[in-house]
Design a protein around this motif. Structure first.
Motif, PDB file in Angstrom:
ATOM      1  N   TYR A   1      49.483  34.261  35.300  1.00  0.00           N
ATOM      2  CA  TYR A   1      48.898  35.348  36.086  1.00  0.00           C
ATOM      3  C   TYR A   1      49.872  36.517  36.188  1.00  0.00           C
ATOM      4  N   ILE A   2      49.306  37.716  36.332  1.00  0.00           N
ATOM      5  CA  ILE A   2      50.099  38.902  36.636  1.00  0.00           C
ATOM      6  C   ILE A   2      49.432  39.638  37.796  1.00  0.00           C
ATOM      7  N   LEU A   3      50.191  40.521  38.422  1.00  0.00           N
ATOM      8  CA  LEU A   3      49.639  41.348  39.489  1.00  0.00           C
ATOM      9  C   LEU A   3      49.584  42.794  39.022  1.00  0.00           C
ATOM     10  N   VAL A   4      48.437  43.422  39.213  1.00  0.00           N
ATOM     11  CA  VAL A   4      48.260  44.819  38.809  1.00  0.00           C
ATOM     12  C   VAL A   4      47.689  45.600  39.985  1.00  0.00           C
ATOM     13  N   THR A   5      48.039  46.860  40.061  1.00  0.00           N
ATOM     14  CA  THR A   5      47.522  47.703  41.143  1.00  0.00           C
ATOM     15  C   THR A   5      46.047  48.006  40.898  1.00  0.00           C
ATOM     16  N   VAL A   6      45.281  48.067  41.970  1.00  0.00           N
ATOM     17  CA  VAL A   6      43.852  48.344  41.844  1.00  0.00           C
ATOM     18  C   VAL A   6      43.639  49.775  41.365  1.00  0.00           C
ATOM     19  N   LEU A   7      42.542  49.981  40.656  1.00  0.00           N
ATOM     20  CA  LEU A   7      42.111  51.297  40.186  1.00  0.00           C
ATOM     21  C   LEU A   7      43.112  51.969  39.256  1.00  0.00           C
ATOM     22  N   GLY A   8      44.090  51.207  38.765  1.00  0.00           N
ATOM     23  CA  GLY A   8      45.064  51.792  37.853  1.00  0.00           C
ATOM     24  C   GLY A   8      46.025  52.768  38.493  1.00  0.00           C
ATOM     25  N   LEU A   9      46.157  52.703  39.813  1.00  0.00           N
ATOM     26  CA  LEU A   9      47.033  53.639  40.532  1.00  0.00           C
ATOM     27  C   LEU A   9      48.475  53.144  40.471  1.00  0.00           C
ATOM     28  N   THR A  10      49.189  53.517  39.446  1.00  0.00           N
ATOM     29  CA  THR A  10      50.565  53.056  39.266  1.00  0.00           C
ATOM     30  C   THR A  10      51.526  54.229  39.389  1.00  0.00           C
ATOM     31  N   CYS A  11      52.532  54.047  40.233  1.00  0.00           N
ATOM     32  CA  CYS A  11      53.580  55.052  40.358  1.00  0.00           C
ATOM     33  C   CYS A  11      54.725  54.466  41.167  1.00  0.00           C
ATOM     34  N   ASP A  12      55.870  55.120  41.119  1.00  0.00           N
ATOM     35  CA  ASP A  12      57.055  54.608  41.804  1.00  0.00           C
ATOM     36  C   ASP A  12      56.829  54.489  43.303  1.00  0.00           C
ATOM     37  N   GLY A  13      56.042  55.387  43.874  1.00  0.00           N
ATOM     38  CA  GLY A  13      55.821  55.382  45.316  1.00  0.00           C
ATOM     39  C   GLY A  13      55.138  54.140  45.821  1.00  0.00           C
ATOM     40  N   MET A  14      54.469  53.402  44.900  1.00  0.00           N
ATOM     41  CA  MET A  14      53.804  52.170  45.316  1.00  0.00           C
ATOM     42  C   MET A  14      54.824  51.114  45.721  1.00  0.00           C
TER      43      MET A  14
ATOM     44  N   LYS B   1      52.052  49.507  48.136  1.00  0.00           N
ATOM     45  CA  LYS B   1      51.398  50.358  49.136  1.00  0.00           C
ATOM     46  C   LYS B   1      50.089  50.952  48.615  1.00  0.00           C
ATOM     47  N   THR B   2      49.571  50.389  47.531  1.00  0.00           N
ATOM     48  CA  THR B   2      48.390  50.963  46.899  1.00  0.00           C
ATOM     49  C   THR B   2      47.196  51.042  47.831  1.00  0.00           C
ATOM     50  N   SER B   3      47.011  50.020  48.670  1.00  0.00           N
ATOM     51  CA  SER B   3      45.836  49.996  49.544  1.00  0.00           C
ATOM     52  C   SER B   3      45.823  51.192  50.488  1.00  0.00           C
ATOM     53  N   LEU B   4      47.000  51.622  50.949  1.00  0.00           N
ATOM     54  CA  LEU B   4      47.064  52.778  51.838  1.00  0.00           C
ATOM     55  C   LEU B   4      46.653  54.045  51.100  1.00  0.00           C
ATOM     56  N   LEU B   5      47.097  54.183  49.859  1.00  0.00           N
ATOM     57  CA  LEU B   5      46.724  55.358  49.069  1.00  0.00           C
ATOM     58  C   LEU B   5      45.215  55.393  48.835  1.00  0.00           C
ATOM     59  N   VAL B   6      44.635  54.240  48.518  1.00  0.00           N
ATOM     60  CA  VAL B   6      43.186  54.188  48.301  1.00  0.00           C
ATOM     61  C   VAL B   6      42.443  54.595  49.571  1.00  0.00           C
TER      62      VAL B   6
ATOM     63  N   LYS C   1      35.994  59.358  42.079  1.00  0.00           N
ATOM     64  CA  LYS C   1      35.423  59.193  43.415  1.00  0.00           C
ATOM     65  C   LYS C   1      34.515  57.962  43.460  1.00  0.00           C
ATOM     66  N   LEU C   2      33.752  57.737  42.392  1.00  0.00           N
ATOM     67  CA  LEU C   2      32.849  56.594  42.353  1.00  0.00           C
ATOM     68  C   LEU C   2      33.633  55.281  42.376  1.00  0.00           C
ATOM     69  N   GLN C   3      34.727  55.208  41.612  1.00  0.00           N
ATOM     70  CA  GLN C   3      35.532  53.984  41.587  1.00  0.00           C
ATOM     71  C   GLN C   3      36.135  53.688  42.954  1.00  0.00           C
TER      72      GLN C   3
ATOM     73  N   GLU D   1      33.339  52.392  45.241  1.00  0.00           N
ATOM     74  CA  GLU D   1      32.945  51.033  44.881  1.00  0.00           C
ATOM     75  C   GLU D   1      33.984  50.016  45.336  1.00  0.00           C
ATOM     76  N   TYR D   2      35.253  50.366  45.174  1.00  0.00           N
ATOM     77  CA  TYR D   2      36.318  49.458  45.597  1.00  0.00           C
ATOM     78  C   TYR D   2      36.268  49.249  47.115  1.00  0.00           C
ATOM     79  N   LEU D   3      36.130  50.331  47.861  1.00  0.00           N
ATOM     80  CA  LEU D   3      36.121  50.216  49.313  1.00  0.00           C
ATOM     81  C   LEU D   3      34.864  49.529  49.822  1.00  0.00           C
ATOM     82  N   LEU D   4      33.786  49.631  49.090  1.00  0.00           N
ATOM     83  CA  LEU D   4      32.572  48.904  49.460  1.00  0.00           C
ATOM     84  C   LEU D   4      32.817  47.405  49.378  1.00  0.00           C
ATOM     85  N   ARG D   5      33.534  46.962  48.332  1.00  0.00           N
ATOM     86  CA  ARG D   5      33.871  45.545  48.213  1.00  0.00           C
ATOM     87  C   ARG D   5      34.807  45.119  49.339  1.00  0.00           C
ATOM     88  N   VAL D   6      35.766  45.978  49.665  1.00  0.00           N
ATOM     89  CA  VAL D   6      36.731  45.660  50.721  1.00  0.00           C
ATOM     90  C   VAL D   6      36.039  45.548  52.065  1.00  0.00           C
ATOM     91  N   ASN D   7      35.090  46.433  52.339  1.00  0.00           N
ATOM     92  CA  ASN D   7      34.408  46.438  53.630  1.00  0.00           C
ATOM     93  C   ASN D   7      33.526  45.214  53.826  1.00  0.00           C
TER      94      ASN D   7
END
Length: 245
Positions: free
Chosen positions: A105-118, A127-132, A212-214, A217-223
Motif C-alpha cells: 500500500y501507499i498513501l496519496v493526497t486526495v484530489l492530487g493536491l501535492t505540495c510541500d505545504g502539505m 494537511k490536505t483535508s484543511l486545504l480541501v 470545482k466538481l471534484q 464530489e469529495y466533500l459529498l463523500r466526506v459529509n
C-alpha cells in the motif's frame, strides 16, 4: 468500653464501622469491549501509516498486522477500513493498494493536491483535508470568501488564527503565507475596503490540480461519514506518531 463501666453492645447490633465493612463490596472492574479494543488498534494503525507517509515509504499488510497484532487477523479488514477512513477525513490521504499480489500500500493526497505545504511544520503532518475544506468554503462563497468568515468556519473545528493546532500547526501562517506562496490560495485585500479587509480565493495551482466538481464530489463523500469520532481518534494517533509508535 468495659473499663468505663458501660455494658457491652448487644450481640444483634453492629457499629457503623462494622456496618460499613459488611456492606462494602469490591467495585466491579469493567473490561474493555471489543469495540474499544478495535478503536485502539485503529489509532495504532493510523499512527503507523502517518509515520510511513512522513518517511515516504510504502507498507505491506504483513507490517500492518504486526502493528495491530495477529490476534486481530480476522478483524483486520474492519480495522484497515476505519483507519483508511480516518486518514481520508482528517488528513486528506487515501490508502491505496498498489500490488494485490503482495498486499502493498501507499498513501496519496486526495484530489492530487501535492505540495510541500502539505507536510510543513515540525512533525510533517498531512494537511490536505484543511486545504480541501478551504477550497470548498471559497467555492460556496461565490469564488471568494472573506477572511473573517473563513476563521469563523474553521473555529467550529477548533482551528484558530494564532493558536497552534496539533495537526495544522499555526493556521494563519499556513493559509496566508505557505499556501499562497505555493499557489493554492490567493489572499488579497477586498477592493475599496477601508479599513482594509481581506479575502481568500483559489490560487492558480488549485485550478490546475483539481476542479470545482471534484472538490464538491469529495466533500459529498466526506459529509456522508461521521468525522467527529475520527477527529478524536486522530489526536491520539498524532500523539502516538510523535512518540514513534
Amino acid at each position: 468500653m468495659s473499663a468505663s463501666g458501660q455494658g457491652e453492645p448487644d450481640q444483634g447490633s453492629s457499629s457503623p464501622d462494622e456496618e460499613g465493612l459488611s456492606t462494602w463490596e469490591e467495585p466491579e472492574v469493567t473490561q474493555p469491549s471489543l469495540q474499544d479494543k478495535l478503536h485502539v488498534k485503529v489509532a495504532d494503525l493510523v499512527a503507523f501509516l502517518l509515520l510511513k507517509y512522513r518517511n515516504k515509504q510504502p507498507t505491506h499488510q504483513a507490517e500492518m498486522l504486526e502493528i495491530v497484532s495477529k490476534d486481530y487477523r480476522d478483524d483486520f479488514p474492519v480495522i484497515l477500513g476505519k483507519a483508511s477512513e480516518c486518514m481520508r477525513l482528517v488528513f486528506g490521504m487515501d490508502v491505496k493498494e498498489v500490488d494485490p499480489s503482495d498486499h502493498s500500500y501507499i498513501l496519496v493526497t486526495v484530489l492530487g493536491l501535492t505540495c510541500d505545504g502539505m507536510l510543513s511544520g515540525e512533525h510533517g503532518m498531512p494537511k490536505t483535508s484543511l486545504l480541501v475544506l478551504l477550497l470548498r468554503l471559497i467555492l460556496l462563497g461565490d469564488d471568494c470568501d472573506p477572511e473573517g468568515e473563513v476563521w469563523e468556519a474553521l473555529g467550529v473545528m477548533g482551528v484558530y488564527a494564532g493558536k497552534e493546532h496539533i495537526i495544522y500547526g499555526e493556521p494563519r501562517e499556513l493559509l496566508t503565507k505557505v499556501w499562497v506562496q505555493e499557489g493554492y490560495l490567493e489572499y488579497r485585500q477586498v477592493p475599496g475596503s477601508s479599513p482594509a479587509r481581506y479575502e481568500f480565493l483559489w490560487g492558480p495551482r488549485a485550478h490546475a490540480k483539481t476542479s470545482k466538481l471534484q472538490v464538491l464530489e469529495y466533500l459529498l463523500r466526506v459529509n456522508c461519514r461521521q468525522p467527529g469520532s475520527s477527529l478524536i481518534l486522530s489526536e491520539g494517533a498524532v500523539s502516538n506518531e510523535e512518540e514513534g509508535v
